[in-house]
Scaffold this active site. Structure first.
Site, mmCIF file in Angstrom:
data_model
loop_
_atom_site.group_PDB
_atom_site.id
_atom_site.type_symbol
_atom_site.label_atom_id
_atom_site.label_comp_id
_atom_site.label_asym_id
_atom_site.label_seq_id
_atom_site.Cartn_x
_atom_site.Cartn_y
_atom_site.Cartn_z
ATOM 1 N N ILE A 64 0.162 -96.086 -41.609
ATOM 2 C CA ILE A 64 -0.876 -97.121 -41.720
ATOM 3 C C ILE A 64 -0.928 -97.945 -40.439
ATOM 4 O O ILE A 64 -2.012 -98.200 -39.897
ATOM 5 C CB ILE A 64 -0.626 -98.005 -42.964
ATOM 6 C CG1 ILE A 64 -0.762 -97.142 -44.236
ATOM 7 C CG2 ILE A 64 -1.610 -99.176 -42.996
ATOM 8 C CD1 ILE A 64 -0.386 -97.837 -45.525
ATOM 9 N N ASP A 82 8.641 -101.585 -33.850
ATOM 10 C CA ASP A 82 9.161 -100.560 -34.763
ATOM 11 C C ASP A 82 10.298 -99.842 -34.041
ATOM 12 O O ASP A 82 10.060 -98.951 -33.224
ATOM 13 C CB ASP A 82 8.045 -99.577 -35.157
ATOM 14 C CG ASP A 82 8.489 -98.641 -36.279
ATOM 15 O OD1 ASP A 82 9.708 -98.366 -36.375
ATOM 16 O OD2 ASP A 82 7.623 -98.191 -37.051
ATOM 17 N N ARG A 121 4.110 -104.586 -49.000
ATOM 18 C CA ARG A 121 4.762 -104.843 -50.272
ATOM 19 C C ARG A 121 5.098 -106.328 -50.372
ATOM 20 O O ARG A 121 5.502 -106.946 -49.379
ATOM 21 C CB ARG A 121 6.070 -104.045 -50.409
ATOM 22 C CG ARG A 121 5.877 -102.589 -50.806
ATOM 23 C CD ARG A 121 5.406 -102.455 -52.263
ATOM 24 N NE ARG A 121 5.125 -101.085 -52.653
ATOM 25 C CZ ARG A 121 3.937 -100.476 -52.567
ATOM 26 N NH1 ARG A 121 2.896 -101.124 -52.085
ATOM 27 N NH2 ARG A 121 3.769 -99.232 -52.973
ATOM 28 N N ASP A 146 -2.527 -108.658 -50.075
ATOM 29 C CA ASP A 146 -2.946 -107.671 -51.085
ATOM 30 C C ASP A 146 -1.799 -107.372 -52.043
ATOM 31 O O ASP A 146 -2.013 -106.770 -53.091
ATOM 32 C CB ASP A 146 -3.383 -106.378 -50.373
ATOM 33 C CG ASP A 146 -3.949 -105.337 -51.333
ATOM 34 O OD1 ASP A 146 -4.806 -105.714 -52.162
ATOM 35 O OD2 ASP A 146 -3.537 -104.165 -51.266
ATOM 36 N N GLU A 177 3.857 -108.542 -59.597
ATOM 37 C CA GLU A 177 2.483 -108.147 -59.865
ATOM 38 C C GLU A 177 2.352 -107.748 -61.330
ATOM 39 O O GLU A 177 3.292 -107.172 -61.868
ATOM 40 C CB GLU A 177 2.096 -106.975 -58.956
ATOM 41 C CG GLU A 177 2.144 -107.357 -57.479
ATOM 42 C CD GLU A 177 1.717 -106.220 -56.545
ATOM 43 O OE1 GLU A 177 1.271 -105.172 -57.036
ATOM 44 O OE2 GLU A 177 1.850 -106.389 -55.326
ATOM 45 N N HIS A 216 -3.855 -105.992 -54.975
ATOM 46 C CA HIS A 216 -3.209 -104.706 -54.634
ATOM 47 C C HIS A 216 -4.224 -103.550 -54.706
ATOM 48 O O HIS A 216 -4.034 -102.593 -55.454
ATOM 49 C CB HIS A 216 -2.019 -104.430 -55.577
ATOM 50 C CG HIS A 216 -1.052 -103.436 -54.971
ATOM 51 N ND1 HIS A 216 0.298 -103.464 -55.216
ATOM 52 C CD2 HIS A 216 -1.248 -102.386 -54.130
ATOM 53 C CE1 HIS A 216 0.890 -102.477 -54.561
ATOM 54 N NE2 HIS A 216 -0.033 -101.816 -53.895
ATOM 55 N N GLY A 238 -5.219 -101.928 -51.850
ATOM 56 C CA GLY A 238 -5.153 -101.212 -50.566
ATOM 57 C C GLY A 238 -5.516 -99.740 -50.705
ATOM 58 O O GLY A 238 -6.229 -99.179 -49.875
ATOM 59 N N ALA A 239 -5.020 -99.110 -51.755
ATOM 60 C CA ALA A 239 -5.253 -97.670 -51.921
ATOM 61 C C ALA A 239 -6.408 -97.390 -52.865
ATOM 62 O O ALA A 239 -6.675 -96.243 -53.198
ATOM 63 C CB ALA A 239 -3.989 -97.014 -52.460
HETATM 64 P P1 NAD Z 1 5.320 -95.166 -43.035
HETATM 65 O O1 NAD Z 1 6.603 -94.723 -43.609
HETATM 66 O O2 NAD Z 1 4.398 -94.161 -42.452
HETATM 67 O O3 NAD Z 1 5.567 -96.289 -41.942
HETATM 68 C C1 NAD Z 1 6.497 -97.305 -42.083
HETATM 69 C C2 NAD Z 1 6.981 -97.682 -40.702
HETATM 70 O O4 NAD Z 1 7.833 -98.816 -40.812
HETATM 71 C C3 NAD Z 1 7.804 -96.592 -40.027
HETATM 72 O O5 NAD Z 1 7.248 -96.243 -38.774
HETATM 73 C C4 NAD Z 1 9.174 -97.213 -39.874
HETATM 74 O O6 NAD Z 1 9.820 -96.791 -38.681
HETATM 75 C C5 NAD Z 1 8.862 -98.680 -39.842
HETATM 76 N N1 NAD Z 1 9.983 -99.524 -40.214
HETATM 77 C C6 NAD Z 1 10.873 -99.361 -41.218
HETATM 78 N N2 NAD Z 1 11.762 -100.373 -41.232
HETATM 79 C C7 NAD Z 1 11.418 -101.193 -40.218
HETATM 80 C C8 NAD Z 1 11.957 -102.404 -39.729
HETATM 81 N N3 NAD Z 1 13.027 -102.969 -40.300
HETATM 82 N N4 NAD Z 1 11.357 -102.991 -38.669
HETATM 83 C C9 NAD Z 1 10.259 -102.434 -38.094
HETATM 84 N N5 NAD Z 1 9.716 -101.273 -38.504
HETATM 85 C C10 NAD Z 1 10.286 -100.660 -39.559
HETATM 86 O O7 NAD Z 1 4.590 -95.967 -44.241
HETATM 87 P P2 NAD Z 1 3.036 -96.226 -44.431
HETATM 88 O O8 NAD Z 1 2.426 -95.097 -45.189
HETATM 89 O O9 NAD Z 1 2.443 -96.649 -43.151
HETATM 90 O O10 NAD Z 1 3.105 -97.469 -45.448
HETATM 91 C C11 NAD Z 1 3.511 -98.754 -44.987
HETATM 92 C C12 NAD Z 1 3.582 -99.722 -46.142
HETATM 93 O O11 NAD Z 1 2.313 -99.836 -46.779
HETATM 94 C C13 NAD Z 1 4.552 -99.350 -47.238
HETATM 95 O O12 NAD Z 1 5.259 -100.496 -47.642
HETATM 96 C C14 NAD Z 1 3.665 -98.915 -48.377
HETATM 97 O O13 NAD Z 1 4.295 -99.106 -49.612
HETATM 98 C C15 NAD Z 1 2.487 -99.848 -48.181
HETATM 99 N N6 NAD Z 1 1.251 -99.404 -48.836
HETATM 100 C C16 NAD Z 1 0.505 -100.341 -49.498
HETATM 101 C C17 NAD Z 1 -0.660 -99.959 -50.127
HETATM 102 C C18 NAD Z 1 -1.495 -100.960 -50.848
HETATM 103 O O14 NAD Z 1 -2.141 -100.611 -51.822
HETATM 104 N N7 NAD Z 1 -1.545 -102.193 -50.408
HETATM 105 C C19 NAD Z 1 -1.068 -98.615 -50.096
HETATM 106 C C20 NAD Z 1 -0.312 -97.700 -49.387
HETATM 107 C C21 NAD Z 1 0.856 -98.101 -48.754
#
Ligand code: NAD
Length: 536
Positions: A153, A172, A234, A258, A263, A282, A284-285
């Site tokens: 994302i 990151d 989250r 979001d 929740e 919530h 997002g998806a």
């Molecule tokens: P992803 O696994 O592709 O990316 C997560 C990134 O976070 C990775 O690149 C990782 O290296 C980095 N990371 C982990 N720990 C870290 C830290 N301590 N400091 C800095 N970077 C760190 O995940 P994604 O698919 O991009 O999803 C990201 C978030 O979005 C997740 O929490 C997911 O649950 C959330 N999400 C929310 C919704 C929604 O409806 N709002 C929908 C989908 C995903």
């Protein structure tokens, strides 16, 4: 074999259709069940597929005696008791990629809503007013976006931010410099360095011990004054109380949220009614495309896991990310080498295995985790409940029993696909190894100090004897009289007239008395029978 699958939480129809198309599947599609009712029914199912509404708890998993796979149509798995699933050998599969764009687009929707006061403009218009002067906004162009977490994302957000003319920085520590460069994102060496420059700060990290409360009082104090904070990842990554305090002082100009700690958000939450906060429930998806994508992805992955044992998409499996087909011979070899070593030690009275050391050729080093799981499974075969022993839980079960699992340096020729497993039980140890070439079934090439060459299949007999004439003939005759057909026979010795070892593979399962028959033969010192169990 037929599989029963429970699909719940209103999964997109196309995903369900994909499962129904498989004759071996019986699919029950039910609305989100109350926890007690799900607990009642769960023992009937081989797989359950749902979204975040259905909580896959420890009591549920322990009750689910048939369950092999939990599918999550979406990315977050904080609703699933992952450790318990791993312990029980239940694969957990999610669909991480399908909703990436939906979240990235909502990010801009939320931020532009906040910066251009869209929600206020809309409600004031619907209320019959025309209030332009209070709705002076700010632009994204030229602003610095600070992304925490440059994953799927975060990456999509960065692409779109460039189109808006933003300068994009990210923190990151787990992604490569190449990814930063490819995305044209400037890497911040620390979170504080990012906070110092970000005018729009957004988190796209998973909720982990490290990220819980990551954007709290301390971090917000380091944030550039007048910045906007976005949490679409989250609840709990941004600390609610700290954010509220920073909004109240004006240090943070606004927020877009979001996701929430608890929740659904009920009652009098501190953010409700705050003029500078855009709140969404919530979603997002929640795009038609995302729901379609994640349902199809999750259902396909669950189908392949049940039908073909494909665990490459599991979150908790040793095979996660591995090419299961290419690795299959090596996994089989590691598991069976361990089973042979354990049987040989047991023959000498050493049953309490203390450690498993795996050595691999350099072409298999990257898959050491999966191969270690296979070696652990071979060591535990017949010791733990076998239909619950698999590559998902083997390492956890072995460690829970106090076994030390280690990966040693190979010492094999370059580009080798060799595997060697060494078990230690008290003062005794045994190493068994072989080669898993890509284009042929694996071969066992070493048992203890002896060089052998047999396929680890069917049932293996390992005999030790004195290197004297006539033993092979006597063994062959005894096996023939017992009605046993020999598939392969390999005789090895260390020195003429000294210790010798014979490895015999036979078709089918030998009669129970075969070991006694063989050990009664002149010059045969021991006979070990290894009936190979579960596939790796
Ligand atoms: P992803 O696994 O592709 O990316 C997560 C990134 O976070 C990775 O690149 C990782 O290296 C980095 N990371 C982990 N720990 C870290 C830290 N301590 N400091 C800095 N970077 C760190 O995940 P994604 O698919 O991009 O999803 C990201 C978030 O979005 C997740 O929490 C997911 O649950 C959330 N999400 C929310 C919704 C929604 O409806 N709002 C929908 C989908 C995903």
């Amino acid at each position: 074999m037929s599989h029963r699958i429970l699909v719940t939480d209103d999964i997109d129809r196309e995903g369900v259709a994909l499962l129904r198309a498989v004759p071996a599947f019986e699919v029950d599609e039910l609305a989100t069940l109350p926890p007690a009712e799900l607990l009642e029914r769960i023992d009937q199912y081989d797989a359950i597929i749902g979204r975040s509404a259905t909580r896959i708890t420890e009591p549920l998993l322990r009750r689910a005696t048939r369950l092999k796979v939990v599918g999550r149509a979406g990315v977050g798995v904080d609703n699933i008791a992952m450790d318990v699933a791993t312990e029980l050998g239940i694969a957990v599969i999610n669909a991480p990629a399908g909703n990436t764009v939906a979240v990235a687009e909502l990010f801009f929707g939320g931020v532009i809503s906040l910066l251009r006061h869209l929600t206020r403009a809309d409600s004031s218009m619907h209320a019959g007013r025309w209030e332009r002067s209070e709705l002076l906004g700010t632009e994204l162009r030229g602003k610095t976006l600070g992304i925490v977490g440059l994953g799927r994302i975060g990456g999509e957000v960065s692409h779109r931010a460039h189109a808006f003319g933003m300068e994009v920085h990210a923190y990151d520590p787990y992604v490569s410099e190449e990814r930063f460069a490819a995305l044209r994102v400037r890497g911040a060496p620390t979170l504080d360095a990012l906070l110092a420059v970000a005018q729009v700060l957004t988190v796209h990290v998973p909720l982990t011990d490290e990220t819980t409360g990551m954007i709290g009082t301390r971090a917000l104090a380091h944030l550039r004054g007048g910045a906007v904070v976005v949490n679409m990842a989250r609840g709990g990554i941004v600390d609610d109380d700290a954010l509220r305090a920073a909004l109240d002082t004006g240090h943070v100009a606004g927020a877009v949220l979001d996701v929430y700690l608890r929740e659904p958000l009920v009652g009098d939450h501190p953010f409700r009614g705050h003029a500078n906060v855009v709140l969404t429930p919530h979603i997002g998806a929640s795009s038609a495309e995302a729901q379609h994508n994640v349902a199809v992805d999750a259902c396909e992955a669950v189908r392949d896991a049940l039908l073909h044992g494909d665990l490459s998409r599991t979150l908790n499996g040793a095979l996660a990310g591995e090419d299961a087909v290419t690795l299959a011979p090596a996994l089989l070899l590691a598991r069976r080498a361990a089973a042979v070593a354990r049987a040989l030690l047991a023959e000498r009275g050493a049953t309490a295995i203390e450690s498993v050391t795996l050595k691999t050729g350099d072409d298999l080093t990257a898959s050491a985790g999966a191969l270690m799981a296979a070696a652990a499974a071979g060591t535990l075969e017949g010791v733990v409940e076998s239909d619950r022993l698999n590559l998902i839980n083997a390492r956890a079960l072995a460690t829970a029993r106090g076994l030390v699992l280690a990966h040693g340096a190979g010492g094999f020729a370059p580009h080798s696909r060799a595997v060697e497993v060494r078990l230690v039980a008290g003062a005794q140890s045994m190493r068994v190894g072989g080669v898993a070439a890509l284009d042929m079934p694996p071969r066992l090439t070493r048992i203890g100090d002896f060089h052998v060459d047999v396929a680890p299949r069917g049932t293996l007999l390992v005999l030790t004897n004195h290197d004297v004439p006539g033993v092979i003939g006597r063994v062959g005759t005894a096996l023939a009289e017992a009605g046993v057909n020999i598939a392969e026979y390999h005789q090895a010795r260390l020195a003429a007239g000294g210790d010798a070892l014979a490895v015999v593979t036979i078709d089918g399962v030998p009669p129970a008395h075969v070991r006694g028959t063989l050990t009664a033969l002149r010059d045969v010192r021991s006979a070990t029978v290894v009936k190979f169990g579960g596939d790796a």
